[in-house]
Motif scaffolding. Structure first.
Motif, PDB file in Angstrom:
ATOM      1  N   LEU A 184       0.835  -1.208   0.000  1.00 28.15           N
ATOM      2  CA  LEU A 184       0.000   0.000   0.000  1.00 28.15           C
ATOM      3  C   LEU A 184       0.871   1.261   0.000  1.00 28.15           C
ATOM      4  O   LEU A 184       0.625   2.206  -0.742  1.00 28.15           O
ATOM      5  N   PRO A 217      -2.978  -4.875  -3.593  1.00 27.04           N
ATOM      6  CA  PRO A 217      -2.760  -5.854  -2.520  1.00 27.04           C
ATOM      7  C   PRO A 217      -3.916  -6.827  -2.315  1.00 27.04           C
ATOM      8  O   PRO A 217      -3.856  -7.650  -1.409  1.00 27.04           O
ATOM      9  N   TYR A 249     -13.150  -5.562  -1.082  1.00 30.59           N
ATOM     10  CA  TYR A 249     -12.913  -6.861  -1.726  1.00 30.59           C
ATOM     11  C   TYR A 249     -13.340  -7.962  -0.767  1.00 30.59           C
ATOM     12  O   TYR A 249     -13.381  -7.746   0.464  1.00 30.59           O
TER      13      TYR A 249
HETATM   14  C1  BEZ Z   1      -6.561  -2.056  -5.789  1.00 34.82           C
HETATM   15  O1  BEZ Z   1      -6.967  -1.552  -6.804  1.00 34.82           O
HETATM   16  O2  BEZ Z   1      -7.052  -3.101  -5.435  1.00 34.82           O
HETATM   17  C2  BEZ Z   1      -5.529  -1.359  -4.986  1.00 34.82           C
HETATM   18  C3  BEZ Z   1      -4.345  -1.006  -5.589  1.00 34.82           C
HETATM   19  C4  BEZ Z   1      -3.383  -0.378  -4.831  1.00 34.82           C
HETATM   20  C5  BEZ Z   1      -3.613  -0.102  -3.501  1.00 34.82           C
HETATM   21  C6  BEZ Z   1      -4.822  -0.450  -2.912  1.00 34.82           C
HETATM   22  C7  BEZ Z   1      -5.783  -1.085  -3.672  1.00 34.82           C
END
Ligand code: BEZ
Ligand code: FE
Length: 277
Positions: A73, A103, A156
């Motif tokens: 992150l 992540p 998610y």
């Molecule tokens: C994502 O899109 O899942 C994501 C990408 C980078 C940092 C946090 C989330």
């Protein structure tokens, strides 16, 4: 000529690398020490600030577990992930651009048939379709499309105990003519996690934590470079200020109303052959 003691120190640390048996490690460490020392001199770093940085990195490590990677992150919001990704994926003209993995990718999503609905919740659906092709436009059959996205609450499945495992995820195979299609919930913009050290740093910098609405894909096929990418929703208010700098104009898609009344989009993934670089 008198050498400034601060620069003499830098030279002494770099000199110690002369014995390093790994040439690449030597190169990377030399550059790291040079830039780190230059950075410390440039900002006149104070002892309490250096200690603060060490405490911050300690907290970042402590925030990691098997479901959360706070260092990823941090790398994402500093633009480092996207820079590494861009340099590793200098694609030939016509090949689909890459973007960061993020992540929240979880191995082991179930295989889904073309046309499947990835969602187990009510809500506005979108139909995503297209083909997987090579640089010459020929269809790639049996390419694997690994897809994932958040639910409308911006989480998610791995972040949310109220969603079934692998919710809004799936692995699809392109058909003999390269085509694929699936149905899913309309993606939403969402904030990256702000409850840890990375989020606190983002806030301290005066930045918002939002990512524009997107779908994640990993597209693979034997003989082709794996493609890790995202498709971003046109018109999203965060397209120009993605917290992790993942947006590329060619990855912005526009959902259109289809004959059946539902919103849909067609996007072709173009893979580069393994030997193209
Ligand atoms: C994502 O899109 O899942 C994501 C990408 C980078 C940092 C946090 C989330
Ligand atoms: Fe995402």
């Amino acid at each position: 000529m008198q050498i400034n003691p601060e620069h003499r120190l830098t030279a002494a640390v770099i000199e110690q690398l002369g014995q390093c048996p790994d040439r690449r490690l030597q190169q990377i460490s030399g550059a790291l020490i040079r830039h780190l020392h230059d950075f410390i001199r440039e900002v006149e770093l104070q002892p309490e600030e250096w200690l603060g940085a060490i405490r911050f990195l300690t907290r970042t490590g402590q925030a990691c577990d098997d479901k959360r990677q706070e260092f990823v992150l941090l790398s994402d919001l500093l633009g480092a992930s996207m820079l590494v990704d861009q340099m590793a994926n200098r694609k030939p003209a016509g090949a689909t651009a890459s973007s960061v993995l993020g992540p929240f990718y979880v191995e082991g999503a179930p295989e889904r048939a073309n046309g499947a609905d990835l969602a187990a919740l009510p809500g506005p659906r979108v139909h995503v379709s297209g083909t997987v092709r090579d640089l010459a436009g020929a269809p790639i059959a049996s390419a694997l499309l690994d897809v994932w996205q958040t639910a409308p609450n911006g989480l998610y499945h791995v972040q949310d105990k109220d969603q079934p495992e692998h919710h809004l995820c799936g692995k699809l195979r392109s058909r003999a003519d390269g085509s694929y299609d699936f149905i899913t919930l309309e993606p939403v913009s969402y904030p990256i996690p702000t409850d840890g050290p990375a989020g606190q740093y983002l806030q301290a910098m005066g930045r918002h934590p939002y990512r524009p609405a997107h779908l994640h894909f990993i597209v693979t096929a034997p003989g082709y470079q794996p493609l890790v990418t995202q498709l971003f929703t046109a018109g999203d208010p965060y397209l120009d200020s993605d917290a992790v700098f993942g947006v590329k104009p060619e990855l912005v898609i526009e959902y259109q109303r289809q004959a059946d009344g539902n919103m849909g989009v067609a996007f072709d993934f173009v893979l580069e052959p393994v030997q193209a670089r």
